[in-house]
Design an enzyme around this catalytic site. Structure first.
Site, mmCIF file in Angstrom:
data_model
loop_
_atom_site.group_PDB
_atom_site.id
_atom_site.type_symbol
_atom_site.label_atom_id
_atom_site.label_comp_id
_atom_site.label_asym_id
_atom_site.label_seq_id
_atom_site.Cartn_x
_atom_site.Cartn_y
_atom_site.Cartn_z
ATOM 1 N N CYS A 49 31.129 32.563 101.290
ATOM 2 C CA CYS A 49 30.907 33.903 101.681
ATOM 3 C C CYS A 49 32.163 34.975 101.451
ATOM 4 C CB CYS A 49 30.229 33.823 102.800
ATOM 5 S SG CYS A 49 29.240 35.497 103.217
ATOM 6 N N HIS A 51 25.877 30.280 102.216
ATOM 7 C CA HIS A 51 26.506 29.274 103.386
ATOM 8 C C HIS A 51 26.128 27.734 103.132
ATOM 9 C CE1 HIS A 51 28.976 32.243 105.922
ATOM 10 N NE2 HIS A 51 28.107 33.048 105.428
ATOM 11 N N GLU A 55 27.454 25.223 103.992
ATOM 12 C CA GLU A 55 27.831 24.233 104.967
ATOM 13 C C GLU A 55 26.899 24.117 106.069
ATOM 14 O OE1 GLU A 55 28.841 27.535 104.819
ATOM 15 O OE2 GLU A 55 28.712 28.422 106.896
#
Ligand code: MN
Length: 250
Positions: free
Chosen positions: A112, A218, A220
């Site tokens: 990001c 994102h 993660e």
């Protein structure tokens, strides 16, 4: 076997106005690195270059995490009214980390804001605010507005000969979207390899084989349950860090 140390850059978090801020980052970054076999090593935002360099030399790879906006002066622009919150100290910490890693061939993963930071550190520019600068019907803040990190807001279309396409094993994957800025001009030495359907650049890579990948989404927050394909990105990153560590061991 020794685990590689993955440096994760930090944000500045304010809770009570009478307390000093906290420097750290969301647990999902830490969890994703551990799950991929790496040891997470938080890199605080600091103004001391010698201390920062000492931290940099102890890590085997750099993970630039998400966060607020980058000061436009770093890509030669004046702030527009829709610019969001900036963290000048974090900018000053991350810019040298990217440049050092590129100079050394140390692996880099930008997530990001981290993808935007990679681009800015190497001479690229950003759109300061997608809604006021780009004609699009997509809402790139959709997962944020819904307060759901796993909400899949739009597809990511990947270049067929990209590292990311090879890692994910698909030409198109659905992704979350929590950003109001995006890459405008791609820095020298990088190439765009992924786009939203409206043409917004959502992924970049090094053009020369260095493991340097930046994604606007994102992963993660997706890798543990929503879309396990993203685990491969973190694993490949950790593997590249292990190869770098072996290569540079005395
Ligand atoms: Mn998006």
């Amino acid at each position: 076997m020794n685990r590689v140390c993955i440096g994760i850059t930090c944000g500045t978090f304010y809770d009570h106005d009478w307390c000093p801020p906290s420097i750290g980052h969301r647990k999902t970054y830490i969890d994703a690195v551990v799950a991929a076999g790496g040891a997470p090593f938080l890199i605080p935002s600091i103004d001391d270059e010698a201390a920062l360099r000492a931290l940099y030399e102890r890590i085997d790879g750099v993970l630039l995490a998400g966060g607020g906006d980058i000061e436009p002066q770093h890509y030669g622009e004046q702030p527009l009214p829709a610019l969001g919150v900036v963290d000048a100290l974090r900018d000053r910490t991350e810019l040298p980390l990217v440049r050092w890693a590129v100079a050394d061939g140390k692996p880099v993963l930008g997530i990001c804001r981290g993808a935007q930071m990679v681009n800015v550190a190497l001479g690229g520019t950003l759109y300061q605010d997608i809604p006021s600068q780009i004609e699009t019907s997509l809402n790139h803040s959709d997962s944020y507005t819904r307060q759901d990190w796993t909400y899949l807001a739009h597809p990511l279309r990947l270049s067929p000969n990209s590292r990311l396409r090879q890692i994910l094993g698909s030409d198109e994957v659905p992704i979350n979207s929590l950003h109001h800025q995006s890459i405008k001009t791609v820095a020298p030495g990088l190439r765009a390899v992924g786009w939203a359907p409206d043409g917004v650049i959502e992924a970049i890579e090094s053009a020369n084989g260095h493991f340097l990948v930046g994604v606007q989404c994102h992963p993660e927050a997706l890798q543990s349950a929503t879309d396990p394909r993203w685990r491969t990105l973190f694993r490949r990153f950790v593997e590249a860090c292990a190869r770098f560590k072996d290569r540079t061991a005395e």
